[in-house]
Design a protein around this motif. Structure first.
Motif, mmCIF file in Angstrom:
data_model
loop_
_atom_site.group_PDB
_atom_site.id
_atom_site.type_symbol
_atom_site.label_atom_id
_atom_site.label_comp_id
_atom_site.label_asym_id
_atom_site.label_seq_id
_atom_site.Cartn_x
_atom_site.Cartn_y
_atom_site.Cartn_z
ATOM 1 N N GLN A 173 0.707 -1.613 -0.089
ATOM 2 C CA GLN A 173 -0.086 0.127 0.014
ATOM 3 C C GLN A 173 0.863 1.461 0.060
ATOM 4 O O GLN A 173 0.772 2.568 -0.548
ATOM 5 C CB GLN A 173 -0.814 0.025 1.562
ATOM 6 N N TYR A 174 2.157 1.217 0.710
ATOM 7 C CA TYR A 174 3.075 1.923 0.397
ATOM 8 C C TYR A 174 2.937 2.593 -0.706
ATOM 9 O O TYR A 174 3.167 4.252 -0.886
ATOM 10 C CB TYR A 174 4.140 1.904 0.638
ATOM 11 N N GLY A 175 3.219 1.933 -1.481
ATOM 12 C CA GLY A 175 3.896 2.530 -3.691
ATOM 13 C C GLY A 175 2.075 3.092 -4.133
ATOM 14 O O GLY A 175 2.406 4.131 -4.544
ATOM 15 N N LEU A 176 1.346 2.162 -3.741
ATOM 16 C CA LEU A 176 -0.290 4.029 -3.853
ATOM 17 C C LEU A 176 -0.473 5.134 -3.270
ATOM 18 O O LEU A 176 -0.713 5.984 -3.769
ATOM 19 C CB LEU A 176 -1.500 2.120 -3.355
ATOM 20 N N ASP A 177 0.217 4.522 -2.076
ATOM 21 C CA ASP A 177 -0.268 6.107 -0.967
ATOM 22 C C ASP A 177 1.015 7.311 -1.369
ATOM 23 O O ASP A 177 0.652 8.134 -2.179
ATOM 24 C CB ASP A 177 0.414 6.045 0.580
ATOM 25 N N LEU A 178 2.326 6.849 -2.659
ATOM 26 C CA LEU A 178 3.330 7.241 -3.266
ATOM 27 C C LEU A 178 3.278 8.147 -4.486
ATOM 28 O O LEU A 178 2.904 9.239 -4.454
ATOM 29 C CB LEU A 178 4.495 6.747 -3.269
ATOM 30 N N ASP A 179 2.567 6.791 -4.996
ATOM 31 C CA ASP A 179 1.641 7.380 -6.384
ATOM 32 C C ASP A 179 0.674 8.026 -6.208
ATOM 33 O O ASP A 179 0.927 9.405 -6.512
ATOM 34 C CB ASP A 179 1.363 6.338 -7.015
ATOM 35 N N ARG A 180 -0.383 8.595 -5.388
ATOM 36 C CA ARG A 180 -1.582 9.521 -5.096
ATOM 37 C C ARG A 180 -0.883 10.531 -4.465
ATOM 38 O O ARG A 180 -1.177 11.467 -4.869
ATOM 39 C CB ARG A 180 -2.552 8.543 -4.556
ATOM 40 N N VAL A 181 -0.429 10.722 -3.550
ATOM 41 C CA VAL A 181 0.727 11.777 -3.491
ATOM 42 C C VAL A 181 1.264 13.026 -4.170
ATOM 43 O O VAL A 181 0.754 14.243 -4.134
ATOM 44 C CB VAL A 181 1.233 11.718 -1.924
ATOM 45 N N ILE A 182 2.017 11.710 -4.983
ATOM 46 C CA ILE A 182 3.309 12.657 -5.613
ATOM 47 C C ILE A 182 2.503 12.862 -6.733
ATOM 48 O O ILE A 182 2.762 14.653 -7.732
ATOM 49 C CB ILE A 182 4.146 11.647 -6.251
ATOM 50 N N ARG A 183 1.287 12.688 -7.174
ATOM 51 C CA ARG A 183 0.161 13.110 -8.128
ATOM 52 C C ARG A 183 -0.605 14.382 -8.055
ATOM 53 O O ARG A 183 -0.990 14.919 -9.165
ATOM 54 C CB ARG A 183 -0.404 11.668 -9.173
ATOM 55 N N LEU A 184 -1.072 14.342 -6.295
ATOM 56 C CA LEU A 184 -1.868 15.025 -6.586
ATOM 57 C C LEU A 184 -1.458 16.311 -5.980
ATOM 58 O O LEU A 184 -2.378 17.023 -5.016
ATOM 59 C CB LEU A 184 -2.411 14.337 -5.768
ATOM 60 N N SER A 185 -0.221 16.147 -5.631
ATOM 61 C CA SER A 185 0.148 17.144 -3.969
ATOM 62 C C SER A 185 0.966 18.240 -5.123
ATOM 63 O O SER A 185 1.519 18.104 -5.616
ATOM 64 C CB SER A 185 0.860 16.130 -3.066
ATOM 65 N N GLN A 186 1.334 19.463 -3.682
ATOM 66 C CA GLN A 186 1.866 20.717 -4.578
ATOM 67 C C GLN A 186 2.704 20.300 -4.279
ATOM 68 O O GLN A 186 4.076 18.957 -3.398
ATOM 69 C CB GLN A 186 1.542 21.700 -3.363
ATOM 70 N N PRO A 187 3.819 20.756 -5.471
ATOM 71 C CA PRO A 187 5.502 20.771 -5.470
ATOM 72 C C PRO A 187 6.028 20.940 -3.649
ATOM 73 O O PRO A 187 6.758 20.185 -3.426
ATOM 74 C CB PRO A 187 6.237 21.215 -6.426
ATOM 75 N N SER A 188 5.991 21.833 -3.326
ATOM 76 C CA SER A 188 6.417 21.721 -1.764
ATOM 77 C C SER A 188 5.964 20.872 -1.045
ATOM 78 O O SER A 188 6.674 20.448 -0.024
ATOM 79 C CB SER A 188 5.522 23.266 -1.003
ATOM 80 N N GLU A 189 5.089 20.309 -0.815
ATOM 81 C CA GLU A 189 4.640 19.242 -0.202
ATOM 82 C C GLU A 189 4.938 18.353 -0.326
ATOM 83 O O GLU A 189 5.633 17.232 1.053
ATOM 84 C CB GLU A 189 3.048 18.470 -0.306
ATOM 85 N N ILE A 190 5.341 17.931 -1.542
ATOM 86 C CA ILE A 190 6.529 16.635 -1.804
ATOM 87 C C ILE A 190 7.416 16.738 -1.609
ATOM 88 O O ILE A 190 8.399 15.923 -0.842
ATOM 89 C CB ILE A 190 6.498 16.104 -3.702
ATOM 90 N N ALA A 191 8.276 18.158 -1.751
ATOM 91 C CA ALA A 191 9.801 18.100 -1.113
ATOM 92 C C ALA A 191 9.909 17.968 -0.445
ATOM 93 O O ALA A 191 10.722 17.692 0.644
ATOM 94 C CB ALA A 191 10.111 19.300 -1.939
ATOM 95 N N SER A 192 8.504 18.359 0.753
ATOM 96 C CA SER A 192 8.963 18.312 2.493
ATOM 97 C C SER A 192 9.315 16.934 2.761
ATOM 98 O O SER A 192 9.457 16.011 3.115
ATOM 99 C CB SER A 192 7.469 19.281 2.666
ATOM 100 N N LEU A 193 8.417 16.006 1.939
ATOM 101 C CA LEU A 193 7.767 14.499 1.972
ATOM 102 C C LEU A 193 9.475 13.695 1.472
ATOM 103 O O LEU A 193 9.806 13.228 2.927
ATOM 104 C CB LEU A 193 6.811 13.765 1.432
#
Length: 286
Positions: free
Chosen positions: A195-215
Motif C-alpha cells: 500500500q505504500y506504493g499506492l500512497d506514494l503514487d497518489r500523493v506525488i500526482r495530487l500534491s503541491q510540489p512544496s508538499e512533495i519536497a517536504s516529504l
C-alpha cells in the motif's frame, strides 16, 4: 528520538484541524472547555508546523498556557469528553492529549514524562476507536504512538493495514502515513508494504510540489529512492517544479549521469546554474 517524535506526532495532530485563523487561538485560551481547547491545540500545532517548514523558531504564539492545559486535563468535562462517543467531544479530548504530548517534547520534558504522555495519548486514541472503528486516521495515530514506544512490528503492521483500509485515498492522512512508513523503512524496521506504493503514487500526482519536497527532505535514502521512482515518471513540467522545490530546501537529487549540462555562452559561473537537478532535466529534454 525527540525530533522523530515531534515530526511524526505534530503531523498527526495537524490532521485534526478544524480552525485556521490565529485570532481564534487567542480567544480560546481563556476557557477550560474541552472542545475549544482541543481546537486551540490543533491550531497551535498547525502554526508550529508552518514555522518548522519555514525554518523559523517557535514563538510564544505557538504555545498553549500550561496552567490552562492543567485545568482542562483535570476537569470533569475532560473526563466526560474522554468517555464520550460524540464526535466533537472525543476529537477535542484526543487533540488535548496529543497537544500536551507535543508541548512536553518541545519543552524538553524527561523521558519518563514523555512515556507517560504517550500512554495517555494511546489510551485516548483507543477510546476514539472504540467509538469510531472506521477512523483511518486514528488507526494511523495508534501506529505512530506504537512505533515511538518500540512496539512489535507485527502489531504495528496490523494498525497500518487498518489505516490503509479505512483511509485509502485521503491526502491529509496519506502524507503523515508516508512519513511514518518511510521512517520505518529507512530504519530497517519495516519492509515496503504494497500500500505504500499506492500512497506514494497518489500523493506525488495530487500534491503541491512544496508538499512533495517536504516529504522527500524528511526521508532517508531508502524512502527517497522509492520517491524518485515515482517523481521521475511525472510529466516534464511537473517534474521540474518538484525538483526546484526540493533544491530550494537544500537537498540533492541525483540525475542520470548521461544528462550532462550543455555549454553555456555567458559570464563565468553561468554554467553552474545548469547543474541544478531541475535545469539538467530540462536541458536533457530539449
Amino acid at each position: 528520538m525527540r525530533r522523530f517524535l515531534y515530526l511524526v506526532l505534530a503531523i498527526g495532530i495537524s490532521a485534526f484541524l478544524l480552525l485556521t485563523a490565529r485570532d481564534v487561538l487567542i480567544d480560546s485560551l481563556a476557557t477550560n472547555d474541552v472542545r475549544r481547547l482541543g481546537r486551540a491545540f490543533e491550531l497551535a500545532s498547525l502554526y508550529r508546523q508552518q514555522l518548522a517548514e519555514r525554518g523559523q523558531a517557535f514563538d510564544a504564539g505557538s504555545w498553549i498556557d500550561p496552567k490552562v492545559v492543567a485545568d482542562v486535563t483535570g476537569s470533569a468535562s475532560m473526563r466526560a469528553a474522554a468517555d464520550s462517543c460524540l464526535d466533537e467531544a472525543s476529537r477535542g479530548a484526543l487533540a488535548i492529549h496529543l497537544g500536551t504530548l507535543d508541548q512536553a517534547v518541545l519543552s524538553g520534558a524527561s523521558d519518563r514524562q514523555v512515556r507517560a504522555l504517550l500512554a495517555d495519548a494511546d489510551q485516548s486514541v483507543a477510546q476514539r476507536l472504540q467509538c469510531t472503528p472506521t477512523d483511518g486516521n486514528a488507526w494511523l495515530l495508534r501506529a505512530q504512538i506504537l512505533a515511538q514506544r518500540g512496539g512489535d512490528m507485527t502489531t504495528l503492521g496490523r494498525l497500518l493495514d487498518l489505516s490503509y483500509f479505512y483511509a485509502p485515498a485521503e491526502k491529509w492522512i496519506m502524507i503523515p502515513r508516508l512519513h511514518l512508513v518511510g521512517r520505518l523503512i529507512d530504519s530497517g524496521r519495516l519492509r515496503v508494504p504494497p500500500q505504500y506504493g499506492l500512497d506514494l503514487d497518489r500523493v506525488i500526482r495530487l500534491s503541491q510540489p512544496s508538499e512533495i519536497a517536504s516529504l522527500y527532505v524528511g526521508g532517508g535514502e531508502n524512502s527517497r529512492r522509492l520517491m524518485r521512482t515515482v517523481i521521475d515518471q511525472q510529466r516534464l513540467d511537473r517534474r521540474i517544479r518538484i525538483l526546484r522545490a526540493i533544491d530550494a530546501l537544500g537537498v540533492s537529487y541525483p540525475v542520470a549521469a548521461t544528462c550532462q549540462p550543455p555549454a553555456v555562452a555567458g559570464p563565468p559561473g553561468a554554467e553552474l546554474e545548469l547543474r541544478r537537478p531541475a535545469d539538467l532535466v530540462a536541458a536533457c529534454a530539449r
